[in-house]
Design an enzyme around this catalytic site. Structure first.
Site, PDB file in Angstrom:
ATOM      1  N   ASP A  42       0.841  -1.200   0.000  1.00  0.00           N
ATOM      2  CA  ASP A  42       0.000   0.000   0.000  1.00  0.00           C
ATOM      3  C   ASP A  42       0.876   1.249   0.000  1.00  0.00           C
ATOM      4  OD1 ASP A  42      -2.571   1.568   0.508  1.00  0.00           O
ATOM      5  OD2 ASP A  42      -1.316   2.163   2.219  1.00  0.00           O
ATOM      6  N   TYR A  47       2.731  10.107   0.614  1.00  0.00           N
ATOM      7  CA  TYR A  47       3.868   9.533   1.334  1.00  0.00           C
ATOM      8  C   TYR A  47       5.173   9.969   0.677  1.00  0.00           C
ATOM      9  CZ  TYR A  47       0.233   6.434   3.239  1.00  0.00           C
ATOM     10  OH  TYR A  47      -0.899   5.925   3.837  1.00  0.00           O
ATOM     11  N   LYS A  70      -3.708   5.922  -3.536  1.00  0.00           N
ATOM     12  CA  LYS A  70      -4.784   6.787  -3.063  1.00  0.00           C
ATOM     13  C   LYS A  70      -4.909   8.034  -3.929  1.00  0.00           C
ATOM     14  CE  LYS A  70      -3.844   5.002   1.541  1.00  0.00           C
ATOM     15  NZ  LYS A  70      -2.503   4.413   1.306  1.00  0.00           N
TER      16      LYS A  70
END
Length: 329
Positions: A42, A47, A70
């Site tokens: 993930d 990030y 995402k």
């Protein structure tokens, strides 16, 4: 939604969350996870502002593994000398800007595919919706998602570019709110169904089962509270130093686990997987040693009396399913 492996890889750490991770170390930890059989990774544009996706894309090239990423933030290029921004250290020179609109989601997804080096992802999640995150702006962001971003995600799924869609959040309430309006396949819910926190059993998880919505448990150690060794300084909970009540509860959990010769982290990692709605747990991993620890904890046999003692002491919800006595491999 395709079946996920029980143990996945949380990719925030290789985006330099809280501490810089050199390129060589990031590659080593991803390679160690692959060698250990981890087959679900993930990540998110947030990030490291593209750094995690880029590193995973390079390391996972040609690998048959499940990947989730995402949408909900655009990355805008900036010039900056700041070493730490939004919790990420020495990250890429971009500023994340919340955008849950149709066009924002489509743009974010295209950029993610480019960084990941893939033509599709298994799971696409709308990132960090919620009133705790956005305060008074929550209603506007939710409206943008329901009227725009969600439709983009549905189109991507219908076109086969995405296998499943959902939310990736720290807040349970926004998951319930979303289910009031739209159909989703999965929630990546961080820190809200753990050995420390089980209020999700009071309505939310039963609702997910009824709607056939799967749960990926992020933050199974509650920001470190369930894995940090005692005496090593303040423990952390919800990304901040824990209060006295949390500290006392963690110590009680540790005491019961120690009485049965079980590391607290092993019980914490295995516990959520006993619930039929939970598909996977994804602890963050920043080094090959942390990968080895996670594998060992997943394979640790946990005796049934441990769970019984936790329930007797009020540390486990009366309705919480618990793992069987065999190792949760």
């Amino acid at each position: 939604m395709a079946r996920l492996p029980r143990l996945g890889f949380g990719g925030a750490a290789v985006g330099n969350l809280y501490a810089p991770v050199p390129d060589t170390q990031a590659r080593a930890v991803i390679d160690a996870a692959l060698a250990a059989g981890v087959a679900y990774f993930d990540t998110a544009p947030h990030y490291g502002f593209g750094l995690s996706e880029t590193r995973l894309g390079q390391a996972l090239a040609g690998r048959d593994v499940a990947v989730s990423t995402k949408v909900g933030r655009r990355l805008e290029p900036i010039q900056t000398d700041e070493r730490e921004r939004h919790g990420f250290v020495d990250a890429a020179p971009f500023e994340p800007v919340f955008d849950y609109s149709y066009d924002g989601v489509m743009r974010s997804f295209e950029d993610s595919l480019r960084r990941l080096g893939r033509d599709r992802v298994d799971i696409l999640l709308a990132h960090d919706l919620g009133r705790d995150t956005h305060g008074e702006a929550h209603a506007d962001h939710m409206r943008d998602f329901l009227e725009g971003g969600y439709h983009a995600m549905r189109e991507l799924k219908d076109a086969g570019a995405v296998g499943a869609i959902g939310l990736g959040v720290n807040e349970q309430a926004v998951c319930d709110e979303a289910l009031d309006h739209v159909d989703l396949d999965v929630f990546l819910l961080a820190g809200r169904y753990t050995l420390l926190e089980q209020t999700a059993l009071d309505g939310f998880l039963p609702r997910c089962l009824k709607r056939n919505v799967r749960i990926i448990v992020g933050g199974p150690f509650n920001s470190g509270a369930l894995v940090e060794p005692p005496g090593g300084g303040p423990i952390h909970y919800n990304y901040a130093p824990a209060g006295a009540e949390i500290v006392a509860r963690v110590e009680s959990l540790r005491r019961v686990c120690a009485a049965h010769g079980v590391p607290l982290a092993a019980a914490a990692l295995q516990f959520p997987l006993a619930h039929p709605a939970v598909a996977s747990v994804i602890p963050g991993m920043a080094s090959p040693a942390q990968v080895a620890d996670a594998i060992a904890w997943m394979e640790t046999p946990i005796p049934a009396p441990l769970w019984e003692d936790l329930r007797v002491e009020g540390l486990l919800h009366p309705d919480a399913p618990v793992p069987s006595t065999r190792a949760a491999a």
